[in-house]
Scaffold this motif. Structure first.
Motif, PDB file in Angstrom:
ATOM      1  N   LEU A   2     -82.758  12.460  14.821  1.00 46.05           N
ATOM      2  CA  LEU A   2     -81.533  12.306  14.039  1.00 46.05           C
ATOM      3  C   LEU A   2     -81.215  13.565  13.246  1.00 46.05           C
ATOM      4  N   LYS A   3     -82.283  14.254  12.765  1.00 48.59           N
ATOM      5  CA  LYS A   3     -82.042  15.502  12.027  1.00 48.59           C
ATOM      6  C   LYS A   3     -81.404  16.536  12.938  1.00 48.59           C
ATOM      7  N   VAL A   4     -81.895  16.591  14.160  1.00 54.55           N
ATOM      8  CA  VAL A   4     -81.333  17.548  15.125  1.00 54.55           C
ATOM      9  C   VAL A   4     -79.869  17.225  15.363  1.00 54.55           C
ATOM     10  N   MET A   5     -79.583  15.900  15.526  1.00 59.77           N
ATOM     11  CA  MET A   5     -78.199  15.493  15.755  1.00 59.77           C
ATOM     12  C   MET A   5     -77.341  15.806  14.551  1.00 59.77           C
ATOM     13  N   HIS A   6     -77.932  15.589  13.364  1.00 59.96           N
ATOM     14  CA  HIS A   6     -77.172  15.847  12.141  1.00 59.96           C
ATOM     15  C   HIS A   6     -76.789  17.322  12.063  1.00 59.96           C
ATOM     16  N   SER A   7     -77.752  18.215  12.373  1.00 60.47           N
ATOM     17  CA  SER A   7     -77.436  19.642  12.286  1.00 60.47           C
ATOM     18  C   SER A   7     -76.471  20.033  13.399  1.00 60.47           C
ATOM     19  N   ALA A   8     -76.591  19.361  14.565  1.00 62.79           N
ATOM     20  CA  ALA A   8     -75.651  19.661  15.653  1.00 62.79           C
ATOM     21  C   ALA A   8     -74.256  19.235  15.239  1.00 62.79           C
ATOM     22  N   LYS A 112     -72.260  10.128  15.848  1.00 62.37           N
ATOM     23  CA  LYS A 112     -73.242  11.137  16.315  1.00 62.37           C
ATOM     24  C   LYS A 112     -74.503  11.080  15.457  1.00 62.37           C
ATOM     25  N   GLN A 113     -74.319  10.955  14.148  1.00 62.72           N
ATOM     26  CA  GLN A 113     -75.477  10.906  13.240  1.00 62.72           C
ATOM     27  C   GLN A 113     -76.364   9.699  13.548  1.00 62.72           C
ATOM     28  N   HIS A 114     -75.758   8.608  13.996  1.00 63.32           N
ATOM     29  CA  HIS A 114     -76.505   7.363  14.233  1.00 63.32           C
ATOM     30  C   HIS A 114     -76.645   7.068  15.725  1.00 63.32           C
ATOM     31  N   GLN A 115     -76.565   8.126  16.528  1.00 62.22           N
ATOM     32  CA  GLN A 115     -76.557   7.933  17.974  1.00 62.22           C
ATOM     33  C   GLN A 115     -77.831   7.246  18.483  1.00 62.22           C
ATOM     34  N   GLU A 116     -78.971   7.587  17.873  1.00 63.35           N
ATOM     35  CA  GLU A 116     -80.242   7.002  18.315  1.00 63.35           C
ATOM     36  C   GLU A 116     -80.228   5.471  18.161  1.00 63.35           C
ATOM     37  N   LEU A 117     -79.726   5.008  17.019  1.00 67.69           N
ATOM     38  CA  LEU A 117     -79.644   3.566  16.757  1.00 67.69           C
ATOM     39  C   LEU A 117     -78.636   2.902  17.703  1.00 67.69           C
ATOM     40  N   LYS A 173     -68.348  -5.264  22.403  1.00 68.66           N
ATOM     41  CA  LYS A 173     -67.488  -4.275  23.071  1.00 68.66           C
ATOM     42  C   LYS A 173     -67.398  -3.009  22.213  1.00 68.66           C
ATOM     43  N   LEU A 174     -67.228  -3.205  20.898  1.00 66.64           N
ATOM     44  CA  LEU A 174     -67.137  -2.058  19.987  1.00 66.64           C
ATOM     45  C   LEU A 174     -68.456  -1.284  19.947  1.00 66.64           C
ATOM     46  N   LEU A 175     -69.566  -1.994  20.071  1.00 65.67           N
ATOM     47  CA  LEU A 175     -70.878  -1.344  20.086  1.00 65.67           C
ATOM     48  C   LEU A 175     -70.982  -0.380  21.277  1.00 65.67           C
ATOM     49  N   VAL A 176     -70.574  -0.842  22.461  1.00 64.90           N
ATOM     50  CA  VAL A 176     -70.610   0.013  23.652  1.00 64.90           C
ATOM     51  C   VAL A 176     -69.648   1.190  23.477  1.00 64.90           C
ATOM     52  N   ASP A 177     -68.464   0.927  22.904  1.00 68.26           N
ATOM     53  CA  ASP A 177     -67.498   2.003  22.650  1.00 68.26           C
ATOM     54  C   ASP A 177     -68.113   3.075  21.752  1.00 68.26           C
ATOM     55  N   LEU A 178     -68.861   2.638  20.725  1.00 71.23           N
ATOM     56  CA  LEU A 178     -69.469   3.593  19.784  1.00 71.23           C
ATOM     57  C   LEU A 178     -70.389   4.577  20.496  1.00 71.23           C
ATOM     58  N   LEU A 179     -71.070   4.112  21.542  1.00 72.18           N
ATOM     59  CA  LEU A 179     -71.956   5.003  22.293  1.00 72.18           C
ATOM     60  C   LEU A 179     -71.144   6.153  22.898  1.00 72.18           C
ATOM     61  N   PHE A 180     -69.975   5.829  23.440  1.00 67.82           N
ATOM     62  CA  PHE A 180     -69.107   6.861  24.024  1.00 67.82           C
ATOM     63  C   PHE A 180     -68.555   7.795  22.939  1.00 67.82           C
ATOM     64  N   TYR A 181     -68.235   7.223  21.768  1.00 66.55           N
ATOM     65  CA  TYR A 181     -67.668   8.044  20.690  1.00 66.55           C
ATOM     66  C   TYR A 181     -68.720   8.954  20.049  1.00 66.55           C
ATOM     67  N   SER A 182     -70.001   8.618  20.246  1.00 63.16           N
ATOM     68  CA  SER A 182     -71.072   9.443  19.667  1.00 63.16           C
ATOM     69  C   SER A 182     -71.395  10.649  20.559  1.00 63.16           C
ATOM     70  N   ALA A 183     -70.859  10.653  21.769  1.00 59.05           N
ATOM     71  CA  ALA A 183     -71.163  11.724  22.731  1.00 59.05           C
ATOM     72  C   ALA A 183     -70.250  12.927  22.493  1.00 59.05           C
ATOM     73  N   PRO A 184     -70.577  14.104  23.056  1.00 55.85           N
ATOM     74  CA  PRO A 184     -69.676  15.252  22.949  1.00 55.85           C
ATOM     75  C   PRO A 184     -68.291  14.870  23.499  1.00 55.85           C
TER      76      PRO A 184
END
Length: 201
Positions: A2-8, A112-117, A173-184
């Protein structure tokens, strides 16, 4: 991780993301109510899954140089109250295109910050489907579904009673959408989804 993602996320250039959104089609007047509803619901999914609140959203606005558009809790509350499904008239205002873009960038930054979760939750959802089990039987998904349904019922008008099954489907449905929104490129994906879905909402 998560730290890596946060800095990214921090090293991403908010200006270039803003430019991306400016180049994409803008919503027409008819679409606005649906877009306001969708943005608030995506934020609702994000906060009920991760436990974040307005402080994290305002901190994201600062990191993204969006303080002028989302300066404080009151401004954020007013933006979210622009969702026509929300209870109470106080503070409701029009959401302009710049404010909508700001919320899109904030949502994707926090996703992005919570992508792992988010990945873990979506992975669990897939596992439960494969095993023909109900999602709420997994603790993480059960807690998220309960929090989403309860918060939705607290905040939204109940003119048209929405069933728990419908709310559960919306939450997942929103949970799955969040995965896409967390990506580049998630900000572009969310913006285009808002415009596309607002014609079918």
């Amino acid at each position: 991780m998560l730290k890596v993602m946060h800095s990214a996320a921090n090293s991403a250039t908010p200006n270039s993301q803003w430019e991306d959104l400016i180049k994409l089609p803008a919503p027409n007047t008819v679409q606005w109510d649906n877009i306001k509803t969708q943005l608030d619901l995506v934020l609702l999914a994000l906060e009920t899954l991760t436990g974040i609140g307005s402080e994290a959203m305002l901190s994201a606005a600062t990191d993204l140089n969006l303080e002028s558009r989302v300066p404080d809790r009151v401004a954020l509350w007013r933006l979210r109250q622009s969702n026509p499904l929300r209870k109470g008239q106080g503070g409701r205002k029009k959401l302009d295109v710049e404010e909508a873009r700001s919320l899109v960038l904030i949502i994707c930054y926090l996703a992005k910050q919570h992508q792992e979760l988010i990945r873990r939750a979506v992975g669990l959802l897939e596992q439960m489907a494969e095993n023909n089990r109900e999602p709420h039987q997994a603790a993480l998904l059960g807690d998220y579904i309960d929090a989403f349904c309860n918060t939705y019922q607290e905040r939204m008008e109940e003119d048209e009673k929405i069933s728990t099954d419908l709310l559960t489907s919306l939450a997942l449905k929103l949970l799955v959408d969040l995965l896409f929104y967390s990506a580049p490129g998630g900000h572009r994906r969310l913006w285009l989804a808002l415009i596309d879905r607002s014609t079918k909402f």
